[in-house]
Enzyme design. Structure first.
Site, PDB file in Angstrom:
ATOM      1  N   LYS A 138      32.185 -24.839 150.948  1.00  0.00           N
ATOM      2  CA  LYS A 138      32.930 -24.698 149.619  1.00  0.00           C
ATOM      3  C   LYS A 138      32.880 -26.508 149.443  1.00  0.00           C
ATOM      4  O   LYS A 138      32.292 -26.843 148.398  1.00  0.00           O
ATOM      5  CB  LYS A 138      33.535 -23.567 148.937  1.00  0.00           C
ATOM      6  CG  LYS A 138      32.859 -22.111 149.607  1.00  0.00           C
ATOM      7  CD  LYS A 138      34.145 -21.363 148.963  1.00  0.00           C
ATOM      8  CE  LYS A 138      35.220 -21.825 149.414  1.00  0.00           C
ATOM      9  NZ  LYS A 138      35.217 -21.342 151.883  1.00  0.00           N
ATOM     10  N   ARG A 187      40.600 -15.417 144.730  1.00  0.00           N
ATOM     11  CA  ARG A 187      40.188 -15.372 145.932  1.00  0.00           C
ATOM     12  C   ARG A 187      40.653 -13.499 145.546  1.00  0.00           C
ATOM     13  O   ARG A 187      40.661 -12.813 147.088  1.00  0.00           O
ATOM     14  CB  ARG A 187      41.209 -15.932 147.089  1.00  0.00           C
ATOM     15  CG  ARG A 187      40.043 -16.429 148.007  1.00  0.00           C
ATOM     16  CD  ARG A 187      41.616 -17.415 148.982  1.00  0.00           C
ATOM     17  NE  ARG A 187      41.221 -17.783 149.982  1.00  0.00           N
ATOM     18  CZ  ARG A 187      41.369 -18.480 149.977  1.00  0.00           C
ATOM     19  NH1 ARG A 187      40.477 -19.358 148.891  1.00  0.00           N
ATOM     20  NH2 ARG A 187      40.734 -19.421 151.175  1.00  0.00           N
ATOM     21  N   ARG A 239      34.616 -29.123 163.122  1.00  0.00           N
ATOM     22  CA  ARG A 239      35.791 -29.538 162.178  1.00  0.00           C
ATOM     23  C   ARG A 239      36.833 -30.414 161.683  1.00  0.00           C
ATOM     24  O   ARG A 239      37.726 -30.469 162.128  1.00  0.00           O
ATOM     25  CB  ARG A 239      36.761 -27.981 159.884  1.00  0.00           C
ATOM     26  CG  ARG A 239      36.750 -28.897 159.169  1.00  0.00           C
ATOM     27  CD  ARG A 239      36.525 -28.221 158.138  1.00  0.00           C
ATOM     28  NE  ARG A 239      38.129 -27.248 158.399  1.00  0.00           N
ATOM     29  CZ  ARG A 239      37.512 -26.282 157.177  1.00  0.00           C
ATOM     30  NH1 ARG A 239      36.868 -26.448 156.187  1.00  0.00           N
ATOM     31  NH2 ARG A 239      38.886 -25.555 157.213  1.00  0.00           N
ATOM     32  N   ARG A 250      42.251 -29.476 160.847  1.00  0.00           N
ATOM     33  CA  ARG A 250      43.244 -27.920 160.121  1.00  0.00           C
ATOM     34  C   ARG A 250      44.247 -27.566 161.355  1.00  0.00           C
ATOM     35  O   ARG A 250      43.171 -26.279 161.420  1.00  0.00           O
ATOM     36  CB  ARG A 250      42.356 -27.868 159.234  1.00  0.00           C
ATOM     37  CG  ARG A 250      42.377 -28.570 157.946  1.00  0.00           C
ATOM     38  CD  ARG A 250      41.229 -27.358 157.315  1.00  0.00           C
ATOM     39  NE  ARG A 250      41.960 -26.164 156.179  1.00  0.00           N
ATOM     40  CZ  ARG A 250      41.185 -25.503 155.519  1.00  0.00           C
ATOM     41  NH1 ARG A 250      40.534 -26.175 154.702  1.00  0.00           N
ATOM     42  NH2 ARG A 250      41.104 -24.212 155.165  1.00  0.00           N
ATOM     43  N   ARG A 294      41.706 -15.005 159.123  1.00  0.00           N
ATOM     44  CA  ARG A 294      41.462 -15.688 157.707  1.00  0.00           C
ATOM     45  C   ARG A 294      39.953 -14.891 156.913  1.00  0.00           C
ATOM     46  O   ARG A 294      39.368 -14.641 156.263  1.00  0.00           O
ATOM     47  CB  ARG A 294      40.740 -17.107 157.223  1.00  0.00           C
ATOM     48  CG  ARG A 294      41.747 -17.972 157.339  1.00  0.00           C
ATOM     49  CD  ARG A 294      42.021 -19.741 158.056  1.00  0.00           C
ATOM     50  NE  ARG A 294      41.091 -20.025 156.978  1.00  0.00           N
ATOM     51  CZ  ARG A 294      40.451 -21.231 157.253  1.00  0.00           C
ATOM     52  NH1 ARG A 294      40.264 -21.907 158.309  1.00  0.00           N
ATOM     53  NH2 ARG A 294      39.258 -22.190 157.067  1.00  0.00           N
TER      54      ARG A 294
HETATM   55  P1  AP5 Z   1      33.839 -26.700 154.486  1.00  0.00           P
HETATM   56  O1  AP5 Z   1      32.791 -27.497 153.627  1.00  0.00           O
HETATM   57  O2  AP5 Z   1      35.336 -27.220 154.977  1.00  0.00           O
HETATM   58  O3  AP5 Z   1      34.235 -25.246 154.278  1.00  0.00           O
HETATM   59  P2  AP5 Z   1      34.881 -24.683 152.647  1.00  0.00           P
HETATM   60  O4  AP5 Z   1      33.792 -23.118 152.551  1.00  0.00           O
HETATM   61  O5  AP5 Z   1      35.481 -25.263 151.825  1.00  0.00           O
HETATM   62  O6  AP5 Z   1      36.017 -23.743 153.836  1.00  0.00           O
HETATM   63  P3  AP5 Z   1      37.153 -23.477 154.301  1.00  0.00           P
HETATM   64  O7  AP5 Z   1      38.300 -23.385 156.024  1.00  0.00           O
HETATM   65  O8  AP5 Z   1      38.077 -24.882 153.116  1.00  0.00           O
HETATM   66  O9  AP5 Z   1      37.579 -22.221 153.725  1.00  0.00           O
HETATM   67  P4  AP5 Z   1      38.645 -21.953 153.128  1.00  0.00           P
HETATM   68  O10 AP5 Z   1      38.504 -20.912 151.528  1.00  0.00           O
HETATM   69  O11 AP5 Z   1      39.143 -20.632 154.049  1.00  0.00           O
HETATM   70  O12 AP5 Z   1      39.920 -22.475 153.104  1.00  0.00           O
HETATM   71  P5  AP5 Z   1      41.023 -22.727 152.192  1.00  0.00           P
HETATM   72  O13 AP5 Z   1      40.967 -24.778 151.970  1.00  0.00           O
HETATM   73  O14 AP5 Z   1      40.115 -22.579 150.744  1.00  0.00           O
HETATM   74  O15 AP5 Z   1      32.913 -27.105 155.764  1.00  0.00           O
HETATM   75  C1  AP5 Z   1      32.865 -26.431 156.699  1.00  0.00           C
HETATM   76  C2  AP5 Z   1      32.786 -26.848 158.374  1.00  0.00           C
HETATM   77  O16 AP5 Z   1      31.550 -27.117 158.118  1.00  0.00           O
HETATM   78  C3  AP5 Z   1      32.996 -28.359 157.884  1.00  0.00           C
HETATM   79  O17 AP5 Z   1      32.819 -28.980 159.371  1.00  0.00           O
HETATM   80  C4  AP5 Z   1      31.726 -29.047 157.674  1.00  0.00           C
HETATM   81  O18 AP5 Z   1      31.424 -30.489 158.005  1.00  0.00           O
HETATM   82  C5  AP5 Z   1      30.341 -27.838 158.199  1.00  0.00           C
HETATM   83  N1  AP5 Z   1      28.974 -28.246 157.582  1.00  0.00           N
HETATM   84  C6  AP5 Z   1      29.301 -27.403 155.744  1.00  0.00           C
HETATM   85  N2  AP5 Z   1      28.343 -27.063 155.283  1.00  0.00           N
HETATM   86  C7  AP5 Z   1      27.505 -27.299 156.758  1.00  0.00           C
HETATM   87  C8  AP5 Z   1      26.149 -27.448 156.650  1.00  0.00           C
HETATM   88  N3  AP5 Z   1      25.059 -26.216 155.273  1.00  0.00           N
HETATM   89  N4  AP5 Z   1      25.595 -27.124 157.644  1.00  0.00           N
HETATM   90  C9  AP5 Z   1      26.012 -27.270 159.193  1.00  0.00           C
HETATM   91  N5  AP5 Z   1      27.987 -27.748 158.815  1.00  0.00           N
HETATM   92  C10 AP5 Z   1      27.952 -27.327 157.702  1.00  0.00           C
HETATM   93  O19 AP5 Z   1      41.961 -21.693 151.683  1.00  0.00           O
HETATM   94  C11 AP5 Z   1      42.794 -21.554 153.020  1.00  0.00           C
HETATM   95  C12 AP5 Z   1      44.522 -21.226 152.811  1.00  0.00           C
HETATM   96  O20 AP5 Z   1      45.416 -21.724 151.753  1.00  0.00           O
HETATM   97  C13 AP5 Z   1      44.532 -19.924 152.488  1.00  0.00           C
HETATM   98  O21 AP5 Z   1      43.570 -19.119 153.900  1.00  0.00           O
HETATM   99  C14 AP5 Z   1      45.471 -19.425 152.406  1.00  0.00           C
HETATM  100  O22 AP5 Z   1      46.347 -19.326 153.328  1.00  0.00           O
HETATM  101  C15 AP5 Z   1      45.224 -20.469 151.148  1.00  0.00           C
HETATM  102  N6  AP5 Z   1      45.011 -19.973 149.832  1.00  0.00           N
HETATM  103  C16 AP5 Z   1      43.442 -21.107 148.764  1.00  0.00           C
HETATM  104  N7  AP5 Z   1      42.890 -20.389 147.998  1.00  0.00           N
HETATM  105  C17 AP5 Z   1      44.272 -19.307 147.894  1.00  0.00           C
HETATM  106  C18 AP5 Z   1      43.977 -18.369 146.087  1.00  0.00           C
HETATM  107  N8  AP5 Z   1      43.508 -18.047 145.599  1.00  0.00           N
HETATM  108  N9  AP5 Z   1      44.845 -17.311 146.545  1.00  0.00           N
HETATM  109  C19 AP5 Z   1      45.577 -17.246 147.281  1.00  0.00           C
HETATM  110  N10 AP5 Z   1      45.512 -18.434 149.010  1.00  0.00           N
HETATM  111  C20 AP5 Z   1      44.686 -19.303 148.580  1.00  0.00           C
HETATM  112 MG    MG Z   2      36.745 -25.982 151.788  1.00  0.00          MG
END
Ligand code: AP5
Ligand code: MG
Ligand code: ZN
Length: 227
Positions: free
Chosen positions: A20, A95, A134, A167, A178
């Protein structure tokens, strides 16, 4: 805060590690709307040491969701900023079904709606491999990968020169929680938008470039044909 009309949001849904964040900036620029990422906003709060950041910390480090009320208020405040007047690309929100309902009520009050929900689909084993490798920029939160998306200079962000780090919630035991939380609480949100007829599925298990093209197609802006 002015009264907004026809707010239209595009949702970017997908499991942790689906890609994402990697795709969102470019997609938001293409659509001419800001990228609003709940996880990035929460990490900024943590870095600044705000009350919200302190509260969020324990949930994030366990891989649990931060309570709905807190996240809903944080996103509502962000959507009240002038650059989001005509909409936003939401990454990581909603979410839970409660968050989805709160968002829809807010949009309905303004004559807007969820225009499109894009679901980036990636198999679980691939998610784990992506998160384990990552590296993220401490400053601008651009994501890199030690195999799939290497920075030009090791340890340094190509976008801003910031330092790269891993991270704490990308540790294997936290990642499995997660993913479980995602399946339990967030997958129902995907199903909600499928039923509403606004869900577009994109295969996230292909190269970053190929996913980008598929996303452009999903939002009706086909990739430029090379000259
Ligand atoms: P990346 O693009 O970073 O993936 P992402 O989908 O953004 O994954 P996240 O880990 O950020 O998602 P998340 O939803 O768990 O975390 P968030 O920060 O929202 O890509 C991942 C890796 O793959 C990278 O190394 C990239 O280079 C590689 N990659 C990408 N595309 C690729 C491809 N096509 N081929 C190969 N490699 C590729 O949330 C974190 C925490 O915050 C949550 O756990 C929760 O505690 C809290 N939180 C956030 N939002 C909420 C909410 N709405 N409600 C409650 N708690 C929340
Ligand atoms: Mg992300
Ligand atoms: Zn950076």
């Amino acid at each position: 805060m002015g009264l907004h009309h026809h707010d239209e949001v595009v949702l970017l849904l997908g499991a942790p590690g689906a890609g994402k964040g990697t795709q969102a900036r470019f997609l938001a620029d293409t659509l001419g709307i800001p990228h609003v990422a709940s996880g990035e906003l929460l990490r900024e709060h943590r870095a600044m040491g705000t009350d919200l950041g302190v509260l969020a910390q324990e949930y994030m480090d366990r891989g649990d969701l931060v309570p709905d009320a807190v996240v809903v208020d944080m996103i509502a405040d962000r959507l009240d900023e002038p650059d989001a007047e005509h909409g936003a690309l939401l990454d990581g929100f909603p979410r839970t079904l409660a968050q989805a309902e709160a968002l829809e009520r807010r949009l309905a009050d303004r004559g807007g709606e969820v225009r499109t929900a894009i679901y980036v689909e990636v198999p679980t084993d691939v998610l784990i491999e992506r998160l384990a490798g990552r590296w993220m920029c401490r400053v601008c939160q651009t994501a890199y990968h030690e195999v799939f998306n290497r920075p030009t200079v090791a340890g340094v962000c190509g976008a801003c020169g910031g330092e790269l780090y891993q991270r704490p919630d990308d540790k294997r035991e936290v990642v499995s929680n997660r993913v479980a939380v995602y399946l339990r609480d967030t997958h129902p949100v995907v199903e909600r938008y499928a039923r509403a007829g606004v869900l577009k599925r994109v295969d996230g298990n292909q190269s970053i470039e190929a996913v980008k093209d598929a996303l452009l197609e999903a939002v009706g802006q086909d990739a430029a044909i090379p000259a």
